[in-house]
Every structure is written in structure tokens, then in C-alpha cells.
Scaffold this active site. Structure first.
Site, PDB file in Angstrom:
ATOM      1  N   LYS A 197       1.239  -1.095  -0.091  1.00 10.13           N
ATOM      2  CA  LYS A 197      -0.310  -0.024  -0.579  1.00 10.13           C
ATOM      3  C   LYS A 197       1.025   1.042   0.115  1.00 10.13           C
ATOM      4  CE  LYS A 197      -4.101   1.913   2.511  1.00 10.13           C
ATOM      5  NZ  LYS A 197      -4.358   2.439   3.534  1.00 10.13           N
ATOM      6  N   ARG A 207     -10.729  10.039   2.465  1.00  7.71           N
ATOM      7  CA  ARG A 207     -10.719  10.365   3.380  1.00  7.71           C
ATOM      8  C   ARG A 207     -12.130  11.671   3.390  1.00  7.71           C
ATOM      9  NH1 ARG A 207      -4.092  10.355   3.165  1.00  7.71           N
ATOM     10  NH2 ARG A 207      -3.900   8.259   2.920  1.00  7.71           N
ATOM     11  N   LYS A 219       1.086   9.575   6.164  1.00  4.08           N
ATOM     12  CA  LYS A 219       1.993   8.228   5.917  1.00  4.08           C
ATOM     13  C   LYS A 219       2.739   7.621   5.497  1.00  4.08           C
ATOM     14  CE  LYS A 219      -3.213   7.855   6.961  1.00  4.08           C
ATOM     15  NZ  LYS A 219      -4.392   7.118   7.114  1.00  4.08           N
ATOM     16  N   GLU A 235       8.046  -6.883   1.052  1.00  2.70           N
ATOM     17  CA  GLU A 235       6.292  -6.533   1.849  1.00  2.70           C
ATOM     18  C   GLU A 235       5.076  -8.001   1.422  1.00  2.70           C
ATOM     19  OE1 GLU A 235       5.206  -4.963   3.965  1.00  2.70           O
ATOM     20  OE2 GLU A 235       5.861  -2.708   4.532  1.00  2.70           O
ATOM     21  N   LYS A 250      -2.158  -1.513  -3.731  1.00  2.00           N
ATOM     22  CA  LYS A 250      -3.255  -0.538  -3.619  1.00  2.00           C
ATOM     23  C   LYS A 250      -2.176   0.719  -3.686  1.00  2.00           C
ATOM     24  CE  LYS A 250      -6.116   1.856  -0.722  1.00  2.00           C
ATOM     25  NZ  LYS A 250      -6.753   1.881   0.486  1.00  2.00           N
ATOM     26  N   TYR A 315     -15.202   1.203  -6.563  1.00  2.00           N
ATOM     27  CA  TYR A 315     -16.389   1.375  -6.876  1.00  2.00           C
ATOM     28  C   TYR A 315     -17.836   1.499  -7.586  1.00  2.00           C
ATOM     29  CZ  TYR A 315     -13.590   3.341  -2.454  1.00  2.00           C
ATOM     30  OH  TYR A 315     -13.043   3.469  -1.338  1.00  2.00           O
TER      31      TYR A 315
HETATM   32  N1  LIG Z   1      -8.390   1.756   3.655  1.00  4.58           N
HETATM   33  C1  LIG Z   1      -8.725   2.413   2.647  1.00  4.58           C
HETATM   34  C2  LIG Z   1      -8.505   2.621   1.441  1.00  4.58           C
HETATM   35  O1  LIG Z   1      -7.710   3.818   2.565  1.00  4.58           O
HETATM   36  C3  LIG Z   1      -9.311   3.053   0.564  1.00  4.58           C
HETATM   37  C4  LIG Z   1      -8.658   4.565  -0.337  1.00  4.58           C
HETATM   38  C5  LIG Z   1      -9.402   4.381  -1.105  1.00  4.58           C
HETATM   39  O2  LIG Z   1     -10.125   4.134  -2.031  1.00  4.58           O
HETATM   40  O3  LIG Z   1      -8.841   5.993  -2.217  1.00  4.58           O
HETATM   41 MG   LIG Z   2       3.968  -5.120   5.536  1.00  3.20          MG
END
Ligand SMILES: NCC(=O)CCC(=O)O
Ligand SMILES: [Mg+2]
Length: 330
Positions: A197, A207, A219, A235, A250, A315
């Protein structure tokens, strides 16, 4: 010209193109991320994500019944937690009667066959909006955070979650969660690990949806640098060794190369998260009349499958299901 090979022969008409198509996007590939909030009989469109809504639980249940009938097999649930329930350690995250826990119980009653995947991370529950517990200097404390993530996972499993999905990027949490689940009789609950991620600006609209943006800092001490590839594989290997059932990359669109490399590195199913910013860019350009939304959406999701994703969180899931038509479950 006297050509031995004329590749265009296989592009002559739709039937032949269908026959040689290498990548097929189906509703079976999709996980639909959905937002739940407190209250009754209300749904609120996320301003920066046209077509995506926060639902109160009663309306969410109706929506889930509808998307299951469209052929969608899995949802990923995210909570919009009221400010008064947030604290510095995110303790609401493991409240057995918290919004997520109540929602999972109700969904598994109402639509038992849909797979319910719960998010394991502190950011929706902390006043500061970080995915970890902070010390007095604002440093994220890894191991104390993992203890809370374990409690959160157990409370989700108790509520009936089919799969838990740690999205926090703390070290060692997959192993700790796997061990705790097994010790408590939840060896059937699987783990979808957000393994690679990245610290991405593409999460902005999400957010907004949850009011979960970090109040200070960023982050980057836990999410990965977008410049790194080999670190993603590190990872992924760690999460596999710790017991992940599915590994995830992601975001997806700016990380297709990472998806392809992860796919080569493992026999586990690979998931990709088509994140909020990727969704909103397409929606915005389509609203301006600059692109054909449906075609760009399908091309984008197909690119993720082509890169190697077996599973896509998107989505767009409901729209895709509506376009592809009700999918027979055979
Ligand atoms: N933990 C889930 C997300 O951070 C989703 C982020 C996104 O759809 O922008
Ligand atoms: Mg890790």
C-alpha cells in the site's frame, strides 16, 4: 505485399475479436467497497465521488441485496465514525456493538451469501486520523498498534466477517492477526492483506467520504514510497510468510507494473484496489463531457486484470454489473 503474417486478420470483426480476447473482466472479479454511517433512512452522496454513497445500515442492507442480485459476490465495508466516538487509540474499533460489528451481523442475516470483508485499520477511529497509536512526539508505535488491530480483527470475526483486510501497513500484523484468529476458533476467516500500500495522493476522495484524513503529517512512515518496486515484493513475501490468503497492491492504476511483478512472485490470488482518486478522475472528466465514462471505466479495469489482478476492489462495481448483465452463479 507478400506477407506471411497479417495480425489484422484476427481483428476483422467482433466475433473473431471475441474469440482471441486474452483478458475478460467479469462480475466475479469484483469487490464493492461500501460506506456505512450511523442513523436511519439516509444516504449521502460523497461530494468528490459522484455515484458513491454513505448509507445508514437500514438502506445499506437494501443496497447490498440489490448488488448481490446483480451478481456481485463480495463487499468491503468502511465505517464513517462520528467524531464523539473517536479517541487517540481508536478503541471504538473493537467495540462489539460498534457500527461495523452491528453492520456485519445485520448483513450476514439479511444477505448471508455475500462475502463480507472488513477493514482493519485505526484511521477511521482515531482523533488524529493516523492508522496507528502515536507516542508523545507523534511517532507511530508499531507493536502497540498491532495489539489493537488484533482486537479489532477478533471483534469483526465474532460479528461474522468472512474475511478481514488489514490496510494499516504496520509490520507483523498479518502474523499476529492470523495467530489470534486461529487461537479463537476463527481459522476459517481469511486475510486479505494490503501488502503493498503506497503513500498515495489518490486516496483524497476516500478520506472525504469518511472524514478520516490525518490531522497532521502524512502516512509516509508506514505506507510505501511510490518510487519503490523491490520493497513491494519484500512486503508481499513477508505477508505470505505470515499467513495472508490474498495479497493486494494499492492503488492500482499508477501501479500496474507492481501488480504484474507481484503476480509473478506468488501463486496466491492478487487483488488490486482501484482507489477513490482513480474513480473520481474518470467521473469528473466524464461529467465535463471529455471522455466516454463507460468505455474508459471498462478499459481501466481491464488493464488491471491484464496486469495480473485476479480481484479488483472498485467503486465502479455496481455500474460494471449493470453493464455486464446479471451474472449466472453456476
Ligand atoms: N483502507 C481503504 C482505503 O484507504 C481506500 C482508499 C481509496 O479508495 O482511496
Ligand atoms: Mg508489511
Amino acid at each position: 505485399m507478400s506477407l506471411t503474417h497479417r495480425p489484422r486478420r484476427l481483428r476483422r470483426n467482433p466475433a473473431i475479436r471475441r474469440l482471441v480476447k486474452e483478458t475478460h473482466l467479469t462480475v466475479d472479479d469484483l469487490i464493492y467497497p461500501m460506506f456505512v454511517m450511523e442513523g436511519e433512512n439516509t444516504r449521502v452522496e460523497v461530494p468528490s465521488m459522484p455515484g458513491a454513497y454513505r448509507f445508514t445500515l437500514d438502506l445499506l442492507l437494501k443496497e447490498i441485496a440489490e448488488v448481490y442480485d446483480l451478481g456481485i459476490n463480495a463487499i468491503a465495508l468502511f465505517p464513517a465514525v462520528p467524531d464523539e466516538k473517536k479517541d487517540v487509540t481508536g478503541s471504538e474499533s473493537y467495540n462489539p456493538d460498534g457500527l461495523i460489528q452491528r453492520s456485519v451481523r445485520a448483513i450476514k442475516q439479511a444477505v448471508p451469501d455475500i462475502l463480507v470483508i472488513t477493514d482493519v485499520a485505526l484511521d477511521p477511529f482515531t482523533t488524529h486520523g493516523h492508522d496507528g497509536i502515536l507516542d508523545e512526539n507523534g511517532i507511530i508505535l508499531n507493536d502497540p498498534t498491532v495489539e489493537v488491530l488484533v482486537k479489532m480483527s477478533l471483534s469483526q470475526a465474532l460479528a461474522g466477517a468472512d474475511m478481514v483486510a488489514p490496510s494499516d501497513m504496520m509490520d507483523g500484523r498479518i502474523g499476529a492477526i492470523r495467530q489470534a484468529l486461529d487461537e479463537h476458533g476463527y481459522e476459517h476467516v481469511s486475510i486479505l492483506a494490503y501488502s503493498a500500500k503506497y503513500a498515495s495522493a489518490y486516496y483524497g476522495p476516500f478520506r472525504d467520504a469518511l472524514g478520516s484524513a490525518p490531522k497532521s503529517g502524512d502516512k509516509k512512515t508506514y505506507q510505501m514510497d511510490p518510487a519503490n518496486t523491490r520493497e513491494a515484493l519484500k512486503e508481499v513475501y513477508l505477508d505470505i510468510a505470515e499467513g495472508a490468503d490474498i495479497v493486494m497492491v494499492k492503488p492500482a492504476l499508477a501501479y500496474l507494473d507492481i501488480i504484474a511483478k507481484v503476480k509473478e512472485a506468488t501463486d496466491l490470488p492478487v487483488a488490486a484496489y482501484n482507489v477513490s482518486g482513480e474513480y473520481s478522475m474518470i467521473k469528473a472528466a466524464a461529467q465535463l463531457g471529455w471522455i466516454d465514462e463507460k468505455k474508459v471505466m471498462l478499459e481501466t479495469l481491464t488493464s488491471m486484470k491484464r496486469a495480473g489482478a485476479d480481484i479488483i476492489l472498485t467503486y465502479f462495481a455496481k455500474e460494471v454489473a449493470q453493464i455486464l448483465g446479471v451474472h449466472p452463479r453456476y
